[in-house]
Write an enzyme that holds these catalytic residues in place. Structure first.
Site, PDB file in Angstrom:
ATOM      1  CD  GLU A 164      -3.835  -7.244   3.115  1.00 11.76           C
ATOM      2  OE1 GLU A 164      -4.423  -7.473   4.179  1.00 11.76           O
ATOM      3  OE2 GLU A 164      -3.373  -6.125   2.806  1.00 11.76           O
ATOM      4  CB  ALA A 178      -0.908  -0.005   1.222  1.00 14.04           C
ATOM      5  N   GLY A 191      -0.593  -5.095   0.814  1.00 13.57           N
ATOM      6  CA  GLY A 191      -1.833  -4.963   0.070  1.00 13.57           C
ATOM      7  C   GLY A 191      -1.788  -5.638  -1.283  1.00 13.57           C
ATOM      8  CD  GLU A 226       0.687  -6.004   5.690  1.00 17.85           C
ATOM      9  OE1 GLU A 226      -0.034  -5.875   4.704  1.00 17.85           O
ATOM     10  OE2 GLU A 226       1.360  -7.030   5.922  1.00 17.85           O
TER      11      GLU A 226
END
Length: 260
Positions: free
Chosen positions: A115, A66, A112, A135
């Site tokens: 994900e 992200a 992300g 993360e």
């Protein structure tokens, strides 16, 4: 909607969605998530599109996480809103899309990015791909469904180890874990993925959507997957695709599914 961060190509009933932020290693920011939502929604409503590939531009990254700069100073409330909106707009949305979505993982798929790949219906990776959920190195946890989908795909123990150590795994390890279905060279990745997408596209799009919903039901709290399967199986009998498929079988010819 004007697309600044993604590219869309259509060929042979297959759409290719390319996340195009190469200077940011295709990192997901709010604008890209919104564009992806819009693109997937439009493609799902396009009856000529029977399968979707999603990949990253360049040779380094699928999506390398992200865009941290966007949320580095968020409050607790803002963090919850970020995760909730992102899951609803993109990650849950893709998982439950009636049109099958294949992730062609062409490099780093981190945070992300992994994900997003896990929210797709399945994954194909290039030999240079690296995957992980790092993360915890930032003092946060995966917030776009990573703690749930990784455990579903590779098992609780492996998910715990990968998330808690923030480790990356290579493509062959990901395949051995069941995280990806196939590993091919980067040069072969798109053509190989297209080949599978075209094979999917030759089948009943109505039945495929019902199959996706039935499989997902097994992983949804409060749903009995067997009951959903029974209901969706019965619903297929009322479709034109079922009539065409069974007629073509009995007439010993290739089915030409109308998609309804």
């Amino acid at each position: 909607m004007s697309m600044k961060n993604i590219l869309i190509e259509k060929e042979e009933n297959v759409a290719i969605v390319t996340i195009n932020r190469p200077t940011k290693l295709n990192a997901l920011n709010k604008a890209t998530i919104e564009e992806l939502h819009h693109a997937f929604n439009e493609l799902d409503n396009d009856k000529t599109i029977k399968a979707i590939l999603v990949t990253g531009s360049g040779e380094k990254a699928f999506v390398a996480g992200a865009d941290i700069a966007e949320f580095a100073h968020f409050s607790e409330t803002e963090g919850k809103e970020l995760a909730a909106k992102g899951q609803a707009l993109l990650f849950d949305f893709v998982q439950n899309l009636g049109t099958p979505v294949i992730a062609a993982v062409n490099g780093f798929a981190l945070g992300g990015g992994l994900e997003l790949a896990m929210s797709c219906h399945f994954r194909i990776a290039s030999t240079n791909a690296k995957m992980g959920l790092p993360e915890v190195t930032l003092g946060v946890i995966p917030g776009y469904g990573g703690t749930q989908r990784l455990a579903q795909l590779v098992g609780k123990g492996r998910a715990m180890e990968l998330i808690l150590t923030a480790s990356m795994i290579d493509a062959e390890t990901a395949k051995s874990y069941g995280l990806v279905n196939h590993v091919v060279t980067q040069e072969e990745l798109l053509s190989f993925s297209k080949g599978i997408a075209i094979k999917i596209a030759s089948n009943s799009s109505v039945a495929i959507a019902k199959a996706i919903a039935s499989i997902n039901a097994n992983y949804t709290d409060g749903k009995n997957g067997y009951e959903v399967e029974i209901s969706n199986f019965g619903a297929c009998f009322a479709t034109e695709d079922f009539k065409e498929g069974t007629t073509a079988f009995l007439e010993k010819r290739k089915a030409n599914f109308p998609g309804n």
